[in-house]
Design a protein around this motif. Structure first.
Motif, PDB file in Angstrom:
ATOM      1  N   ARG A   1       0.753  -1.391  -0.179  1.00 49.70           N
ATOM      2  CA  ARG A   1       0.082  -0.015  -0.039  1.00 49.70           C
ATOM      3  C   ARG A   1       0.902   1.093  -0.092  1.00 49.70           C
TER       4      ARG A   1
ATOM      5  N   VAL B   1      -3.739  -3.073   7.508  1.00 50.29           N
ATOM      6  CA  VAL B   1      -4.204  -2.501   6.289  1.00 50.29           C
ATOM      7  C   VAL B   1      -5.756  -2.588   6.051  1.00 50.29           C
TER       8      VAL B   1
ATOM      9  N   PRO C   1      -9.641  -1.254   5.124  1.00 47.42           N
ATOM     10  CA  PRO C   1     -10.190  -0.429   3.866  1.00 47.42           C
ATOM     11  C   PRO C   1     -10.074   1.228   3.971  1.00 47.42           C
ATOM     12  N   ARG C   2      -9.651   1.863   3.239  1.00 50.88           N
ATOM     13  CA  ARG C   2      -9.743   3.435   3.284  1.00 50.88           C
ATOM     14  C   ARG C   2     -11.221   3.761   3.383  1.00 50.88           C
ATOM     15  N   ALA C   3     -11.351   5.112   3.803  1.00 46.69           N
ATOM     16  CA  ALA C   3     -12.303   5.708   3.955  1.00 46.69           C
ATOM     17  C   ALA C   3     -13.383   5.706   2.877  1.00 46.69           C
ATOM     18  N   ASP C   4     -12.873   5.948   1.484  1.00 46.45           N
ATOM     19  CA  ASP C   4     -13.540   5.932   0.408  1.00 46.45           C
ATOM     20  C   ASP C   4     -13.815   4.404  -0.208  1.00 46.45           C
ATOM     21  N   GLU C   5     -13.372   3.359   0.462  1.00 48.57           N
ATOM     22  CA  GLU C   5     -13.547   2.214   0.218  1.00 48.57           C
ATOM     23  C   GLU C   5     -14.576   1.344   0.832  1.00 48.57           C
ATOM     24  N   ALA C   6     -14.924   1.837   2.116  1.00 41.28           N
ATOM     25  CA  ALA C   6     -15.480   1.106   3.051  1.00 41.28           C
ATOM     26  C   ALA C   6     -16.977   1.231   2.754  1.00 41.28           C
TER      27      ALA C   6
ATOM     28  N   ASP D   1       1.017   3.880  -3.252  1.00 41.74           N
ATOM     29  CA  ASP D   1       0.890   5.291  -3.204  1.00 41.74           C
ATOM     30  C   ASP D   1       1.804   5.956  -3.665  1.00 41.74           C
TER      31      ASP D   1
END
Length: 157
Positions: free
Chosen positions: A59, A150, A152-157, A63
């Motif tokens: 990750r 690792v 999930p990111r906020a936009d993936e949850a 990035d």
């Protein structure tokens, strides 16, 4: 042992982790001085992290690769670089070297890999890439041993 109980090496021995971080910064200088651009640096670090199964470092370096201008397609092709046509001969030599360093316990750097890399990379590039590979393998081991999360990111949850 639960995740919460697992020893987190960077927190448990911060001076050692700071030394590893300082080593990594020096390796970055060696890489820059040796002619290794961010694209190549991130490609090999992603691949080593994939080979070692270090999701945390994958990750981080995906990035950084995105920031360095690598496309999603190129990043996705790293795992299948031998079958892909998106990598230059220099990048392919570096990826082969990355695998040899990651699996160095299987008999070191094979002569054919060394010779191939030496026919494409300059000595300073070979040295710089070697240090990058030593550093990322070390960081992978720290993150894997500590099971760095690792989520999930906020936009993936």
């Amino acid at each position: 042992m639960t995740e919460e109980q697992r020893v987190h090496l960077s927190r448990s021995a911060p001076a050692a982790y700071k030394a590893l971080d300082a080593f990594s910064r020096e390796v970055g200088r060696v890489a820059s001085d040796g002619g290794i651009d961010d694209r190549l640096k991130e490609i090999v670090q992603i691949h080593v992290s994939q080979l070692n199964g270090c999701a945390f470092c994958v990750r981080v370096h995906v990035d950084r690769a995105t920031h360095a201008g690598l496309s999603a397609d190129t990043i996705a092709q790293i795992a299948t670089w031998r079958e892909s046509g998106v990598f230059s001969s220099r990048e392919r030599a570096a990826l082969e070297l990355a695998e040899a360093f990651t699996f160095i316990h299987r008999g070191g750097i094979p002569d054919d890999v060394y010779d191939q890399a030496g026919g494409i990379l300059t000595e300073s590039e070979y040295v710089a890439l070697s240090w990058i590979l030593v550093a990322i393998n070390a960081f992978n081991r720290v993150a894997i041993a500590g099971r760095y999360p690792v989520p999930p990111r906020a936009d993936e949850a």
